[in-house]
Design an enzyme around this catalytic site. Structure first.
Site, PDB file in Angstrom:
ATOM      1  N   GLU A 118       0.835  -1.213   0.000  1.00 44.58           N
ATOM      2  CA  GLU A 118       0.000   0.000   0.000  1.00 44.58           C
ATOM      3  C   GLU A 118       0.865   1.257   0.000  1.00 44.58           C
ATOM      4  O   GLU A 118       0.616   2.193  -0.777  1.00 44.58           O
ATOM      5  CB  GLU A 118      -0.926  -0.004   1.221  1.00 44.58           C
ATOM      6  CG  GLU A 118      -1.975  -1.107   1.197  1.00 44.58           C
ATOM      7  CD  GLU A 118      -2.679  -1.277   2.526  1.00 44.58           C
ATOM      8  OE1 GLU A 118      -2.488  -0.409   3.422  1.00 44.58           O
ATOM      9  OE2 GLU A 118      -3.416  -2.263   2.692  1.00 44.58           O
ATOM     10  N   GLU A 138      -4.309  -9.798   2.307  1.00 41.29           N
ATOM     11  CA  GLU A 138      -5.367  -9.440   3.256  1.00 41.29           C
ATOM     12  C   GLU A 138      -6.623 -10.299   3.152  1.00 41.29           C
ATOM     13  O   GLU A 138      -7.153 -10.776   4.167  1.00 41.29           O
ATOM     14  CB  GLU A 138      -5.734  -7.953   3.103  1.00 41.29           C
ATOM     15  CG  GLU A 138      -4.766  -6.989   3.778  1.00 41.29           C
ATOM     16  CD  GLU A 138      -3.587  -6.623   2.889  1.00 41.29           C
ATOM     17  OE1 GLU A 138      -2.888  -5.651   3.214  1.00 41.29           O
ATOM     18  OE2 GLU A 138      -3.357  -7.309   1.873  1.00 41.29           O
TER      19      GLU A 138
END
Length: 253
Positions: A118, A138
């Site tokens: 990210e 995730e």
């Protein structure tokens, strides 16, 4: 010289107008604990407020950019209040990188996993070393992405490829990421920091007013739902933390 001090991050002016912010937990592959998360946000906020800084390089010390969550130091939230505090701290760093006005050049070395991936995507000019790799675990962990990725990634790669990356958690090398549009440039590992510094130098030499305006307007027009996406990410991640299934999957990861 280093003029801002943090426990887990180095922040120094490396040449006139160019600041380098370095994740500095190399013994843990710069994996994210709460101290690192908070230090990244503070380092970027301080850099954006510093008049001497006109461009920022973001990199990691040692063999990795950031290997995601530090499993050894992971403290799982026990209530919604704790979960919200943690997720908002993570989102704070993205606000400081993406929604502030200084251009950010990523020098992505080694692994960029989960939250580290990210941060790489948050950079304005992400340059990846040829041995670098990235993926999102995730969803397989019953969690959700943060960092505005649910808005940023479809803009960069298209919705179908974003689905592949986020649902399936495939692992990608730097060459693949450049072809997909995630990496701005791919260079050999020895060239990584030199290329990042020369890019940051070019940005620092541009008129600050127009640079600030360009970053602000591009983000406002291309990422029209970024703030809403981050709000939705926050709620989805909190819900994931509160599900007992997440604890089991994190232990097995």
């Amino acid at each position: 010289m280093t003029d801002f001090k943090y426990e887990t991050v180095l922040s120094e002016i490396v040449e006139d107008g160019v600041r380098c912010i370095t994740l500095n937990r190399p013994d843990r592959l710069n994996a994210m604990n709460r101290g690192l998360i908070d230090d990244v946000a503070r380092a970027f906020e301080d850099a954006n407020a510093d008049q001497k800084t006109r461009a920022i390089i973001f990199t990691g010390a040692g063999k990795a950019f950031c290997a995601g969550d530090d499993r050894r130091e992971h403290v799982h939230p026990t209530c919604e209040e704790e979960a919200r505090d943690l997720v908002l701290a993570i989102q704070r760093s993205t606000y400081a990188i993406v929604l502030n006005h200084k251009p950010v050049v990523g020098a992505i070395n080694g692994w960029a996993v989960g939250g580290g991936f990210e941060w790489a995507i948050n950079c304005d000019f992400p340059i990846w070393g040829e041995s670098a790799r990235g993926f999102f675990p995730e969803v397989s962990l019953n969690l959700f992405v943060t960092g505005g990725v649910s808005s940023l990634l479809p803009v960069l790669v298209g919705l179908n490829t974003a689905r592949e990356m986020l649902f399936l958690g495939e692992r990608y090398d730097a060459t693949q990421l450049q072809a997909m549009g995630v990496a701005w440039k791919t260079v050999s590992d020895p060239e990584l920091m030199g290329t990042a510094r020369s890019t940051a130098r070019r940005l620092a030499d541009l008129p600050p007013l127009s640079v600030r305006a360009m970053k602000r307007v591009l983000n406002a027009t291309a990422l029209t739902d970024l703030r809403r996406a981050m709000d939705l990410e926050t709620e989805a991640t909190i819900a994931g933390f509160m599900d007992p299934e997440t604890t089991r999957r994190l232990k097995d990861f």
